[in-house]
Motif scaffolding. Sequence first.
Motif, PDB file in Angstrom:
ATOM      1  N   PRO A 102       0.802  -1.241   0.000  1.00 58.40           N
ATOM      2  CA  PRO A 102       0.000   0.000   0.000  1.00 58.40           C
ATOM      3  C   PRO A 102       0.829   1.282   0.000  1.00 58.40           C
ATOM      4  O   PRO A 102       0.294   2.353  -0.303  1.00 58.40           O
ATOM      5  CB  PRO A 102      -0.815  -0.103   1.306  1.00 58.40           C
ATOM      6  CG  PRO A 102      -0.748  -1.534   1.713  1.00 58.40           C
ATOM      7  CD  PRO A 102       0.570  -2.023   1.228  1.00 58.40           C
ATOM      8  N   PHE A 138       1.372   8.290   7.336  1.00 56.68           N
ATOM      9  CA  PHE A 138       2.153   7.133   6.912  1.00 56.68           C
ATOM     10  C   PHE A 138       3.047   6.631   8.050  1.00 56.68           C
ATOM     11  O   PHE A 138       3.335   5.430   8.140  1.00 56.68           O
ATOM     12  CB  PHE A 138       3.001   7.593   5.720  1.00 56.68           C
ATOM     13  CG  PHE A 138       3.745   6.525   4.990  1.00 56.68           C
ATOM     14  CD1 PHE A 138       3.112   5.716   4.069  1.00 56.68           C
ATOM     15  CD2 PHE A 138       5.102   6.345   5.202  1.00 56.68           C
ATOM     16  CE1 PHE A 138       3.808   4.745   3.373  1.00 56.68           C
ATOM     17  CE2 PHE A 138       5.807   5.378   4.511  1.00 56.68           C
ATOM     18  CZ  PHE A 138       5.153   4.576   3.593  1.00 56.68           C
ATOM     19  N   VAL A 184      -1.531  13.635   5.130  1.00 60.74           N
ATOM     20  CA  VAL A 184      -1.639  12.265   4.627  1.00 60.74           C
ATOM     21  C   VAL A 184      -0.276  11.578   4.663  1.00 60.74           C
ATOM     22  O   VAL A 184      -0.158  10.417   5.074  1.00 60.74           O
ATOM     23  CB  VAL A 184      -2.220  12.255   3.198  1.00 60.74           C
ATOM     24  CG1 VAL A 184      -2.168  10.847   2.600  1.00 60.74           C
ATOM     25  CG2 VAL A 184      -3.653  12.761   3.208  1.00 60.74           C
ATOM     26  N   TRP A 241      -0.438   5.008  -1.087  1.00 65.51           N
ATOM     27  CA  TRP A 241      -0.641   5.967   0.002  1.00 65.51           C
ATOM     28  C   TRP A 241       0.140   7.248  -0.273  1.00 65.51           C
ATOM     29  O   TRP A 241      -0.398   8.362  -0.185  1.00 65.51           O
ATOM     30  CB  TRP A 241      -0.172   5.325   1.296  1.00 65.51           C
ATOM     31  CG  TRP A 241      -0.491   6.074   2.559  1.00 65.51           C
ATOM     32  CD1 TRP A 241      -0.481   7.424   2.755  1.00 65.51           C
ATOM     33  CD2 TRP A 241      -0.853   5.501   3.819  1.00 65.51           C
ATOM     34  NE1 TRP A 241      -0.804   7.739   4.046  1.00 65.51           N
ATOM     35  CE2 TRP A 241      -1.035   6.569   4.720  1.00 65.51           C
ATOM     36  CE3 TRP A 241      -1.005   4.189   4.266  1.00 65.51           C
ATOM     37  CZ2 TRP A 241      -1.383   6.355   6.056  1.00 65.51           C
ATOM     38  CZ3 TRP A 241      -1.350   3.977   5.593  1.00 65.51           C
ATOM     39  CH2 TRP A 241      -1.544   5.054   6.472  1.00 65.51           C
TER      40      TRP A 241
END
Length: 237
Positions: A184, A210, A206, A188
Amino acid sequence: MAREGMPWSRRAGGDRKDRRSTPVGAERNPRRVVGFSDAVIAIAVTLLVLEIRPPEDTRHLWQGLRELWPSYAAYFLTFLLIGQMWVNHHVMFDHIRAADRLVLLFNTLLLMQIAFLPFASAVLAGAFESGEGERTAVVFYGIAYEVAAILFNVIWEYARHGRRLLDADTDPAAAAAISRRFRPAPVWIAAGTALGAWHPVLGLVVLAAFVPFYWWPIKGEVASIRRAREHAGGGSA
């Protein structure tokens, strides 16, 4: 006597089997790869702090230090992200028994990208300090991490393919769990980068999200290691 001059990997297994399992060059012990990688990563995180320039106006020192908040934020985020790469690099190479030429090449490209991250961090901090170019800076920063995330997946999936470079004791469930954690990451980071082109702060949020996800232990791998230890303990008893 002739076998004493052979590489360690060919002594460990059959000659014909090793030639099939290693299509790109000879197998090498990955310990030196890990040691060299640790050194490059250590230098990269050290360079981060050198990008924080102290205020020149010492008469208003407190104000100058407060205005450096983008540099502090970029340092904090990038240090944790590079540290995360270091941890996951060890996760990979804990299960990789040998490195061939392609693993060495991909790992070199990964280290080159990690060494570039202090510059990307400085660009990000400079843009937010000046109030200009934030969108471009976030996209530039995100692309730098995107390339690193892709290279992580390339190294692991190449080593995992056909289990030709994995340790014999690596549980297939553990290998699959590592893949599920790594896959992912490019999506991401790409999402955060794209969002940063529209709203820089949201894009960074965002990307920052992570960090806690990828510091979390890999459950499948942990369970697999626990089962292997229990099995070993039972067998020895």
